[in-house]
Design a protein around this motif. Sequence first.
Motif, PDB file in Angstrom:
ATOM      1  N   PHE A  54      21.418  77.214  38.944  1.00  0.00           N
ATOM      2  CA  PHE A  54      21.014  76.863  37.537  1.00  0.00           C
ATOM      3  C   PHE A  54      19.761  75.898  37.246  1.00  0.00           C
ATOM      4  N   HIS A  55      19.391  74.936  38.017  1.00  0.00           N
ATOM      5  CA  HIS A  55      18.352  73.975  37.701  1.00  0.00           C
ATOM      6  C   HIS A  55      17.299  74.297  38.188  1.00  0.00           C
ATOM      7  N   LEU A  56      17.038  75.240  39.358  1.00  0.00           N
ATOM      8  CA  LEU A  56      15.838  75.690  39.806  1.00  0.00           C
ATOM      9  C   LEU A  56      15.503  76.737  39.013  1.00  0.00           C
ATOM     10  N   GLY A  57      16.536  77.671  38.504  1.00  0.00           N
ATOM     11  CA  GLY A  57      15.916  78.743  37.805  1.00  0.00           C
ATOM     12  C   GLY A  57      15.279  78.301  36.533  1.00  0.00           C
ATOM     13  N   ILE A  58      16.132  77.084  35.820  1.00  0.00           N
ATOM     14  CA  ILE A  58      15.768  77.003  34.230  1.00  0.00           C
ATOM     15  C   ILE A  58      14.569  76.046  34.326  1.00  0.00           C
ATOM     16  N   LEU A  59      14.317  75.424  35.640  1.00  0.00           N
ATOM     17  CA  LEU A  59      12.832  74.499  35.639  1.00  0.00           C
ATOM     18  C   LEU A  59      11.899  75.837  35.834  1.00  0.00           C
ATOM     19  N   ALA A  60      12.012  76.756  36.428  1.00  0.00           N
ATOM     20  CA  ALA A  60      11.106  77.588  36.750  1.00  0.00           C
ATOM     21  C   ALA A  60      10.859  78.668  35.400  1.00  0.00           C
ATOM     22  N   ILE A  61      12.039  78.998  34.767  1.00  0.00           N
ATOM     23  CA  ILE A  61      11.689  79.389  33.221  1.00  0.00           C
ATOM     24  C   ILE A  61      11.070  78.709  32.368  1.00  0.00           C
ATOM     25  N   PHE A  62      11.237  77.471  32.404  1.00  0.00           N
ATOM     26  CA  PHE A  62      10.933  76.464  31.289  1.00  0.00           C
ATOM     27  C   PHE A  62       9.207  76.347  31.583  1.00  0.00           C
ATOM     28  N   ALA A  63       8.898  76.069  32.852  1.00  0.00           N
ATOM     29  CA  ALA A  63       7.526  76.120  33.230  1.00  0.00           C
ATOM     30  C   ALA A  63       6.605  77.198  32.956  1.00  0.00           C
ATOM     31  N   GLY A  64       7.220  78.563  33.207  1.00  0.00           N
ATOM     32  CA  GLY A  64       6.706  79.892  32.886  1.00  0.00           C
ATOM     33  C   GLY A  64       6.312  79.971  31.622  1.00  0.00           C
ATOM     34  N   HIS A  65       7.444  79.693  30.663  1.00  0.00           N
ATOM     35  CA  HIS A  65       7.491  79.911  29.258  1.00  0.00           C
ATOM     36  C   HIS A  65       6.236  78.859  28.604  1.00  0.00           C
ATOM     37  N   PHE A  66       6.324  77.619  29.224  1.00  0.00           N
ATOM     38  CA  PHE A  66       5.317  76.693  28.570  1.00  0.00           C
ATOM     39  C   PHE A  66       3.982  77.012  28.953  1.00  0.00           C
ATOM     40  N   VAL A  67       3.947  77.543  30.347  1.00  0.00           N
ATOM     41  CA  VAL A  67       2.302  77.768  30.653  1.00  0.00           C
ATOM     42  C   VAL A  67       1.974  79.098  30.345  1.00  0.00           C
ATOM     43  N   GLY A  68       2.827  80.042  30.163  1.00  0.00           N
ATOM     44  CA  GLY A  68       2.496  81.342  29.969  1.00  0.00           C
ATOM     45  C   GLY A  68       2.328  81.544  28.341  1.00  0.00           C
ATOM     46  N   ALA A  93       8.651  87.054  38.360  1.00  0.00           N
ATOM     47  CA  ALA A  93       8.854  85.654  38.402  1.00  0.00           C
ATOM     48  C   ALA A  93       9.835  85.255  37.510  1.00  0.00           C
ATOM     49  N   GLY A  94       9.714  85.696  36.279  1.00  0.00           N
ATOM     50  CA  GLY A  94      10.712  85.431  35.424  1.00  0.00           C
ATOM     51  C   GLY A  94      12.175  86.158  35.378  1.00  0.00           C
ATOM     52  N   GLY A  95      12.092  87.258  36.033  1.00  0.00           N
ATOM     53  CA  GLY A  95      13.327  87.905  36.497  1.00  0.00           C
ATOM     54  C   GLY A  95      14.126  87.267  37.441  1.00  0.00           C
ATOM     55  N   VAL A  96      13.382  86.870  38.581  1.00  0.00           N
ATOM     56  CA  VAL A  96      14.008  86.281  39.587  1.00  0.00           C
ATOM     57  C   VAL A  96      14.753  84.741  39.139  1.00  0.00           C
ATOM     58  N   ALA A  97      13.875  84.282  38.761  1.00  0.00           N
ATOM     59  CA  ALA A  97      14.267  82.933  37.981  1.00  0.00           C
ATOM     60  C   ALA A  97      15.456  82.951  37.399  1.00  0.00           C
ATOM     61  N   GLY A  98      15.568  84.119  36.240  1.00  0.00           N
ATOM     62  CA  GLY A  98      16.548  84.217  35.278  1.00  0.00           C
ATOM     63  C   GLY A  98      17.819  84.754  36.033  1.00  0.00           C
TER      64      GLY A  98
END
Length: 239
Positions: A54-68, A93-98
């Motif tokens: 959960f935390h690995l996924g949500i951190l990747a999602i947050f970073a992707g949304h923020f930067v993207g 990347a978003g699909g895997v993290a999601g």
Amino acid sequence: MDLNFIAFGVYPYIALAVLAIGSIVRFDREQYTWRTGSSQLLRRKQLVLGSILFHLGILAIFAGHFVGLLTPVIVWDFFMVTHGFKQMLAIVAGGVAGIFCLAGGLLLLHRRLFDARIRNTSSFGDIAILVILLVQLGLGLATIPLSLGHRDGSEMIKFMNWAQGIFTFNPYSASYITDVSWVFKAHITLGLTILLIFPFTRLVHMLSAPIWYLNRRGWQLVRSKRPMPPTRRTVERTK
């Protein structure tokens, strides 16, 4: 004043204002509630797997949304990153993290609903915020097929212009996403709602950086589930 402007031109500022002010007030007045409320001591094995995913996924999602979303288009152009490549990177990347985050979240929700001891120590808010996050993840994953229909990155540019317009106080920012799919709009609306309720949930621990724990002194007392053996005095009284 149309609904699109209220939802994506006004509501974002309400959500961000409540997020900022509410978090400050809670930290100032209710620091003892500023915690994760971990149930690790009650059932550790499933928690570890679910929490990591959960935390690995949500951190990747947050970073992707923020930067993207908040990196200006001119920066991507300067580094010669095409909109199409950026779109596909976000999809993969978003699909895997999601998927990682969704799997971990389902494990965490299963613990809280089907373990009697954990359910009894969980509040309504603990379960509700987890369900909301899982619904948001589902909406996010549901946008992937729609994004595959716009591999040139044209839809992503709309969201970038909207997000950057919000932070630059562009009064016409809501117009950028007027004609996007309702799935995207539902995803954005629920995301803003999560920001709105953020200060009133256990999610506030995300704003903490407890580096002082490394040098903290003291012990945590934990009661054993097994009954303590009788003392000699207790035995003598029962004879």
